[in-house]
Structure formats: structure tokens, C-alpha cells
Design an enzyme around this catalytic site. Sequence first.
Site, PDB file in Angstrom:
ATOM      1  N   LYS B  80       0.839  -1.009   0.000  1.00 25.36           N
ATOM      2  CA  LYS B  80       0.101  -0.044  -0.139  1.00 25.36           C
ATOM      3  C   LYS B  80       0.839   1.276  -0.032  1.00 25.36           C
ATOM      4  O   LYS B  80       0.414   2.189   0.070  1.00 25.36           O
ATOM      5  CB  LYS B  80      -0.975  -0.032   1.109  1.00 25.36           C
ATOM      6  CG  LYS B  80      -1.899  -1.035   1.371  1.00 25.36           C
ATOM      7  CD  LYS B  80      -2.753  -0.951   2.542  1.00 25.36           C
ATOM      8  CE  LYS B  80      -3.548  -2.244   3.145  1.00 25.36           C
ATOM      9  NZ  LYS B  80      -4.160  -2.430   4.109  1.00 25.36           N
ATOM     10  N   ARG B 101      14.084  -9.900   6.737  1.00 25.11           N
ATOM     11  CA  ARG B 101      14.609 -10.435   5.433  1.00 25.11           C
ATOM     12  C   ARG B 101      13.955  -9.209   4.527  1.00 25.11           C
ATOM     13  O   ARG B 101      12.683  -8.896   4.603  1.00 25.11           O
ATOM     14  CB  ARG B 101      14.481 -11.528   4.963  1.00 25.11           C
ATOM     15  CG  ARG B 101      14.918 -11.694   3.453  1.00 25.11           C
ATOM     16  CD  ARG B 101      15.026 -13.125   2.902  1.00 25.11           C
ATOM     17  NE  ARG B 101      16.100 -13.546   3.441  1.00 25.11           N
ATOM     18  CZ  ARG B 101      16.681 -14.884   3.172  1.00 25.11           C
ATOM     19  NH1 ARG B 101      16.261 -15.537   1.898  1.00 25.11           N
ATOM     20  NH2 ARG B 101      17.722 -15.423   3.532  1.00 25.11           N
TER      21      ARG B 101
END
Lengths: 154, 302
Positions: B80, B101
Site C-alpha cells: 500500500k 529479511r
Amino acid sequence: MKTNINHELVVQALKNGTVIDHIPSDKLFQVVSILALHTMPNQITIGNNLESKKLGIKGIIKISDVFFTPKEVNKIALIAPNAKINIIKNYEVIKKVELVIPDEIKDTLQCINPMCITNKEHVPTHFYFIDKKKRLAKCHYCERICKDEDLMLK
Amino acid sequence: MKNKSLVSISDFSKEDILRILVEAEKFENNPNTRILEGKVIAMLFFEPSTRTRLSFETAVNRLGGRVIGISDAATSSSTKGETLNDTIKMVSGYADLIIMRHHIDGAARYASEVSAVPIINAGDGSNQHPTQTMLDLYSIKKTQATLENLQISLVGDLKYGRAVHSLVIAMSHFNPSFHFVSPPELQIPDSYKLLCNKQGISYKQYVEISEAINKADILYMTRVQRERFTDPVEYEKVKNTYVLKNAMLENSKQNLRILHPLPRVNEIDMDVDTNPKAYYFEQARNGVYVRQAIICSILGLL
């Protein structure tokens, strides 16, 4: 002698402030930018492509009533390491400043690695000079080592 | 080390490394405890991963901690347009520790600066993957009984392989001799050779894998990735050059162990798997114990 006369005609003497001399002509506007001179309200005289015995042609900047901190002035070492900085008080040179490449520098250089977080999000850059002679700078974030020719101003 | 993020292997001193390895051994002997009971660990995997994610989750679960998180950027609010800064600030209000990660280089260092809780870097782009290095060291110590004075052969993509780079940095504390085997276009970068020179570490470079097998205590294989080559013809030329087959190990040292960060594609033939010198699956299992030690150490529980 003739050169000196010309010189004085072109660039006026400074009463109080800082003179940055012996700037390679092609680096002059980078020096303007790195010190953010364009945002200063002070009187500033800029000369470029002036005759120089050492450099052939050179640039010079005179800034009235401004005395930089060592941290600020050392940024010039990144672009024009052989520039000469003179502090003027009452028309006399009271101090010559030696340029030193800083240990670290923030928000001034741009990382060469396009995948670095500083090129992806709004993160100020941060470099360490790991070898000042060879001018090798390591990015604090992506750890990429930028060589002299890769150093770019933001 | 308490409350200190682990972003890069160079954040650990030699003493830190050795202490973690000692603690990891205790977890190997006793992997199931409740030491993380009441703790919530956030796993933010903005990039897909199998081994690393499962091994961290296993580490937390075996210690009684709870895991929250995302395993794919597509299911996170970064799609978003949320910045990493905002995601980290929010999650650090929920969890006691963040394991992350990310596909962007340096994302972990930045996260550690904006987070209220420590960050463990589980891989940031092509930059660092320090827990991989720690499990490599654990595997080397376990199989060789020492980390000092070993002959280490590193094979494959030495130019871009982050596992190789971090291993060279970490092993440089322990007076190794390195044997670097790679195609000319994927040689170890100069900065690592400089590091070796500075530390008085001997290294040799080879193009042929056969030259680096028989003298090695550790043979560290890596994958040569197609996407590293600008010229596909060059890739086709080298892709089958660095394939380890069982027959090539005939005259290798008795104590030799073969390591690989995995996943492998074809660089270790399956006929090597049954050789007692093959150690890559055990190596992956060691990752759980090492990660248990790192998590508990950072949370100040050891």
C-alpha cells in the site's frame, strides 16, 4: 605582477569572512552547492576561470561575515582537496585552514548502489572514509565501498 | 550483546562469535526449553525464503516463544506504499524482537536505527546474512574441532556471493588459508584480498576446482547464478565447470567436509550426498541451534 592586478580588479578584497581559493574551475559550482551558499543571505563574490599559475584556470569564492566550522569546511575536501581556505578579519588573513577528509559524512554524498536503502526510501546517506589517501568511502547502510571516481554529491 | 541488533557479521567481535558458538552447542544438546515463554518475536520476511524463515521459526517454537509476522511482501502493507520506517516503528511496538529479511541493501541497518527493539538481519539484498555465517562457523568448528589454522576452499560465485564475503570476514579472526576458485568474471572482490593482506592471511586464486580439493579441510560450494552474467553465452560456458562429483573427492583429506549455504542447483552432484564428507544438510540443521543462541543472547536471556 600583471596577473595580480587583474585579479584584484576582478575579485574585490574582503573585509571579514572566508575566502576559498584555488578551486578547479570545473568544481566551483559543486563547492557552492556543498556549502549551500545559494541559501545564504550574506554578500558572496564568485569568480571563475581566473588565471592561475598552479591550475591554469581556477575559481575563487569570497563570503562576507561567514566563518565555517571545520566539519562544514571539510566537505570541500571531497570535491577540491587542494583548495585553500583563508579566514579574513579586517582585510588580513588571520588563519589558513587545512582541509581534512572527514572520518564520516552524513547527508552529503549519494550511494552508487541503486539497491541501497538510501536510494529507495527517504533515508539520509552516511559514509565512513575507510581509506583517506585512496578516498574510499563505505556506505553505513549497504556497506558498498565507493571509490574516488564513484563519489557523487547528492 | 543484550539489546544490540545483529545486522552485519562485523558487528560481532571474535569473542562474541566464540561465545555464541558455545551457547549454540548447549542448544544442540538441549534444543527444547521454555526460555522464550511470554516473548513475541516478529518475523518480517519482505522477500521469500524457505530455510532461513523455517529455521528461525523452529528456533523460536522450540524455546516456547510466539511468532507473528509476514512471509511475503505481497501480504504486507508495503504494497500500500507504507515505508519501511513506518512498518518497523509499528511492529516494534508489538514484539520483543524483529527478525527481518528484505530485498533492499542496507534495509536492516536502517531498521535497527528506527526500531525500539533489536533487529536480527535475516538477509538484506546482496549485502549481509550474518546468521548464515554463524551457522557456517558452527559447522566448521563442529567438524574440525577448531576454527584456527584451517585450509578453506571457496568455490563458485565469489564476486556476488554474500555468504562467501561474510565467511571470509568472520574466518579472518582465525588465521585460515583461503583457496578461491571461480571463473575469472566472478573472482573475489579486491576489498577481501586487501583484508587478507592486512591480516597476514595467505590466499591463492584458481580457475580449476580440482586444484583446491585435496588440500582443503573445508570445501565451501556456492551456486553460480545465471542473473550474474550479462552475456548468456558466458554463463553457459561456466555453469557446468564447478560441479562437484563424488569421484573428485577420492584423494581428499579424511577430515574434509563439504559445505553449501543451499539451495543447490547442480553444483554438487547428488552422488556426493551419501559420502560421509557431505555436510550441507547437517549444516542447515545447525542453523536452528545457532539462531536459538543468537535470539536468546540478544534478548539477554543467557
